[in-house]
Design an enzyme around this catalytic site. Structure first.
Site, short mmCIF file in Angstrom:
data_model
loop_
_atom_site.label_atom_id
_atom_site.label_comp_id
_atom_site.label_asym_id
_atom_site.label_seq_id
_atom_site.Cartn_x
_atom_site.Cartn_y
_atom_site.Cartn_z
N LYS A 21 0.66 -1.20 -0.02
CA LYS A 21 -0.02 0.19 0.14
C LYS A 21 0.79 1.28 -0.02
CE LYS A 21 -2.65 0.78 3.74
NZ LYS A 21 -4.01 0.83 4.42
N GLU A 153 -13.12 0.90 17.14
CA GLU A 153 -13.03 0.88 15.66
C GLU A 153 -14.43 0.56 15.20
OE1 GLU A 153 -10.28 1.13 13.71
OE2 GLU A 153 -9.54 2.05 15.81
N ASN A 168 -11.09 9.21 14.38
CA ASN A 168 -9.51 8.98 14.75
C ASN A 168 -9.10 9.50 13.41
OD1 ASN A 168 -7.03 8.68 15.62
ND2 ASN A 168 -7.44 6.31 15.43
N LYS A 350 14.14 13.27 -30.89
CA LYS A 350 14.56 12.39 -29.70
C LYS A 350 16.03 12.88 -29.62
CE LYS A 350 17.23 9.15 -29.53
NZ LYS A 350 18.26 8.09 -29.72
N HIS A 362 6.27 19.04 -40.52
CA HIS A 362 5.44 17.95 -40.88
C HIS A 362 6.26 16.70 -40.96
CE1 HIS A 362 3.66 21.23 -43.08
NE2 HIS A 362 4.82 21.46 -43.46
N ASN A 376 15.82 24.30 -41.84
CA ASN A 376 14.45 23.77 -42.17
C ASN A 376 14.46 22.22 -42.69
OD1 ASN A 376 11.76 24.85 -42.64
ND2 ASN A 376 12.28 23.85 -44.54
C1 UD1 Z 1 -6.47 3.09 11.66
C2 UD1 Z 1 -6.98 3.34 12.93
C3 UD1 Z 1 -8.51 4.09 13.05
C4 UD1 Z 1 -8.25 5.49 12.10
C5 UD1 Z 1 -7.59 5.21 10.87
C6 UD1 Z 1 -7.50 6.52 10.25
C7 UD1 Z 1 -6.36 1.57 14.20
C8 UD1 Z 1 -7.03 -0.01 14.88
N1 UD1 Z 1 -7.45 2.07 13.64
O1 UD1 Z 1 -7.66 2.32 10.90
O2 UD1 Z 1 -8.99 4.16 14.23
O3 UD1 Z 1 -9.62 6.06 12.22
O4 UD1 Z 1 -6.48 4.45 10.95
O5 UD1 Z 1 -6.81 6.26 8.98
O6 UD1 Z 1 -5.25 2.03 14.26
N2 UD1 Z 1 -0.40 -1.24 9.94
C9 UD1 Z 1 0.98 -1.70 10.12
N3 UD1 Z 1 0.86 -3.05 10.76
C10 UD1 Z 1 -0.25 -3.59 10.97
C11 UD1 Z 1 -1.62 -2.97 10.62
C12 UD1 Z 1 -1.42 -1.78 10.07
O7 UD1 Z 1 2.09 -1.21 10.26
O8 UD1 Z 1 -0.31 -4.75 11.46
C13 UD1 Z 1 -0.15 0.26 9.15
C14 UD1 Z 1 -0.70 0.17 8.07
O9 UD1 Z 1 0.33 0.19 6.85
C15 UD1 Z 1 -1.42 1.62 7.76
C16 UD1 Z 1 -1.52 2.06 9.15
O10 UD1 Z 1 -1.04 1.21 10.03
O11 UD1 Z 1 -0.37 2.63 7.22
C17 UD1 Z 1 -3.22 2.12 9.36
O12 UD1 Z 1 -3.72 0.58 9.32
P1 UD1 Z 1 -4.99 0.53 8.60
O13 UD1 Z 1 -5.29 -0.81 8.61
O14 UD1 Z 1 -5.01 1.20 7.33
O15 UD1 Z 1 -5.97 1.07 9.82
P2 UD1 Z 1 -7.36 1.47 9.45
O16 UD1 Z 1 -8.46 0.57 9.71
O17 UD1 Z 1 -7.61 2.47 8.34
CA CA Z 2 -5.99 3.13 6.70
#
Ligand code: UD1
Ligand code: CA
Length: 458
Positions: A21, A153, A168, A350, A362, A376
């Site tokens: 991602k 969540e 959040n 190029k 052209h 030209n």
């Molecule tokens: C998370 C928050 C949510 C908030 C939202 C905002 C949690 C549990 N939830 O949800 O409250 O509203 O972000 O965008 O934190 N990641 C890791 N390791 C893991 C899982 C995730 O490094 O095991 C990283 C992901 O790469 C990402 C970030 O943490 O960059 C957030 O993870 P993601 O799964 O997108 O959380 P959300 O469900 O969006």
């Molecule tokens: Ca997210």
């Protein structure tokens, strides 16, 4: 003291992609770069990036940044991701800022505001919140008598909690000495069976710690990229912000809905950007230019004052002042065109230079060539630069005020002298001296009464 932890280990399952991602691009750079750049004003002594899914690729991308990486082998949630940074934070006593690695729209000012709030008010735990009309997918802020008591969540919310619009944003500050202990208390007994970082809030509340929130002014900043739809929205919002700035600085954007310009572009006043224009990377455009419609320019490129680029594609090239390119021209690979140059329809240039007042109006190919002033190029001229036996690209030099006739082929390496002309239909393989007419084609012969067609039978 501040140390920052960027959570970038998640797979991004909802993107359904082989690319992890945080390496998906928004304009010129991956999401993770945007997040790291948003940290520019934070006086952090260390940035720790938690990598996991495709860690080797993320780490190799991060080589260009002054960050430390830690690995989260199994992605067991955001709380677990923070646990993986524990060793790196051992004996640390200051503030930790945690930022989700998938939120590329967060602004440096916003992060500074959160940090200031946290430190000035001597908080244990502070985080950014935002009111969203459609809060679906985000953690909801649970309050009791205005005091935050937990983050719930989306998937774990009751119907009543799901109606809460305060969410959040995924950016937190906390005092490591007081909050780190909460990591031991995290459990994964929730709908996603993950260790949620957000559960630290309820834990901090249970410990009587000082918890505070800072609201976001701009709800877009909260946007985390979870789906391709989110990715498209981030592109759109970044683009809108750039177009807004350009218009503020005196650039006309005729149709913002079909124009996409990187924030790295620099465009002068009174330049008009016509519909369907796509400008990527560092492109510098002067004043009073007309760009488009339907034009693509990839940087690094430069377009001088007063030039027109109509329905064309330009990459890594410079165009001087008052030049006219297009329609349907392709200029690429470090080409350098001077002032008052004209390149017309179905002409490819190029890795070539065209000095002031050159024209190729052209149907021509100009590759690995140096055209001096006022040359030209006749319709259908081809510079045969490629040697099939050796794979080499040879150079062609055409000196000042020379011209080529229609459908001529110049076989490189070759030099055409100053003021010389190439007759139409010639295949020129030898250098031509100055002020010379070169004819390199079979002479036309007329044989009266020798028509090859059979005489009509009556
Ligand atoms: C998370 C928050 C949510 C908030 C939202 C905002 C949690 C549990 N939830 O949800 O409250 O509203 O972000 O965008 O934190 N990641 C890791 N390791 C893991 C899982 C995730 O490094 O095991 C990283 C992901 O790469 C990402 C970030 O943490 O960059 C957030 O993870 P993601 O799964 O997108 O959380 P959300 O469900 O969006
Ligand atoms: Ca997210």
């Amino acid at each position: 003291m501040v140390k920052t932890v960027v959570l970038a280990a998640g797979r991004g399952t909802r993107l359904k992609s082989k690319t992890t991602k945080v390496l998906h691009r928004v304009f010129d750079k991956p999401i993770l770069s945007w997040v790291l750049e948003s940290l520019a004003d934070i006086p952090d002594e260390e940035i720790i990036v938690v990598c996991g899914h495709k860690a080797a690729e993320v780490e190799s991308f991060l080589h260009a940044y002054p960050v430390t990486t830690v690995i989260q082998e199994e992605q067991l949630g955001t709380g677990h991701a923070l646990m993986c940074a524990r060793e790196q934070l051992a004996d640390y006593e200051g503030t930790v800022m945690v930022v989700n690695g998938d939120s590329p729209l967060i602004q440096p000012e916003t992060l500074s505001k959160l940090l200031e709030y946290h430190q000035n008010n001597i908080m244990d735990f502070s985080f950014l919140t935002c009111n969203l009309e459609h809060p679906h997918g985000y953690g909801r802020i649970i309050r009791k008598n205005k005091q935050v008591i937990a983050i719930k969540e989306d998937k774990d919310c009751s119907e009543a909690e799901r109606a809460i619009t305060e969410v959040n944003a995924g950016v937190y500050c906390f005092e490591w000495s007081t909050v780190a202990a909460g990591l031991d208390a995290l459990k994964s007994d929730n709908s996603q069976e993950e260790y949620y970082l957000t559960d630290l809030v309820a834990w901090a509340y249970s410990q009587g710690q000082a918890i505070g929130t800072v609201p976001l002014d701009n709800p877009y900043e909260v946007l985390g990229v979870n789906t391709r739809e989110d990715l498209a929205l981030v592109w759109k919002l970044k683009n809108e912000a750039t177009l807004h700035e350009l218009m503020k600085n005196g650039v006309t954007i005729v149709d913002p809905s079909t124009t996409m310009i990187s924030s790295e572009a620099d465009i002068g006043y009174d330049t008009v950007i016509m519909p369907g224009t796509y400008i990527q990377r560092k492109v510098v455009i002067g004043n009073n230019c007309i760009i488009g419609p339907n034009t693509t320019i990839y940087g690094p490129s430069e377009i001088g004052n007063g030039s027109t680029i109509l329905q064309s594609h330009i990459s890594s090239s410079c165009i001087g002042e008052n030049s006219q390119i297009g329609p349907f021209s392709h200029i690429k690979d470090g080409s350098d065109l001077g002032n008052s140059v004209r390149v017309g329809s179905f002409v490819e240039v190029k890795n070539s230079t065209m000095a002031d007042r050159c024209a190729a109006a052209h149907l021509s190919y100009i590759g690995d060539a140096k055209l001096k002033m006022g040359v030209n190029i006749g319709a259908g001229t081809v510079i045969a630069n490629y040697d099939h036996r050796t794979g080499e690209k040879h150079q062609c030099i055409i000196k000042a005020n020379a011209s080529t006739g229609a459908n001529s082929v110049l076989v490189s390496p070759i030099e055409i002298g100053e003021g010389s002309n190439i007759a139409a239909g010639s295949v020129v393989t030898k250098n031509v001296p100055d002020n010379t007419l070169a004819i390199a084609r079979p002479r036309q012969e007329h044989k009266p009464n020798k028509s090859l067609r059979a005489a009509p039978q009556n």
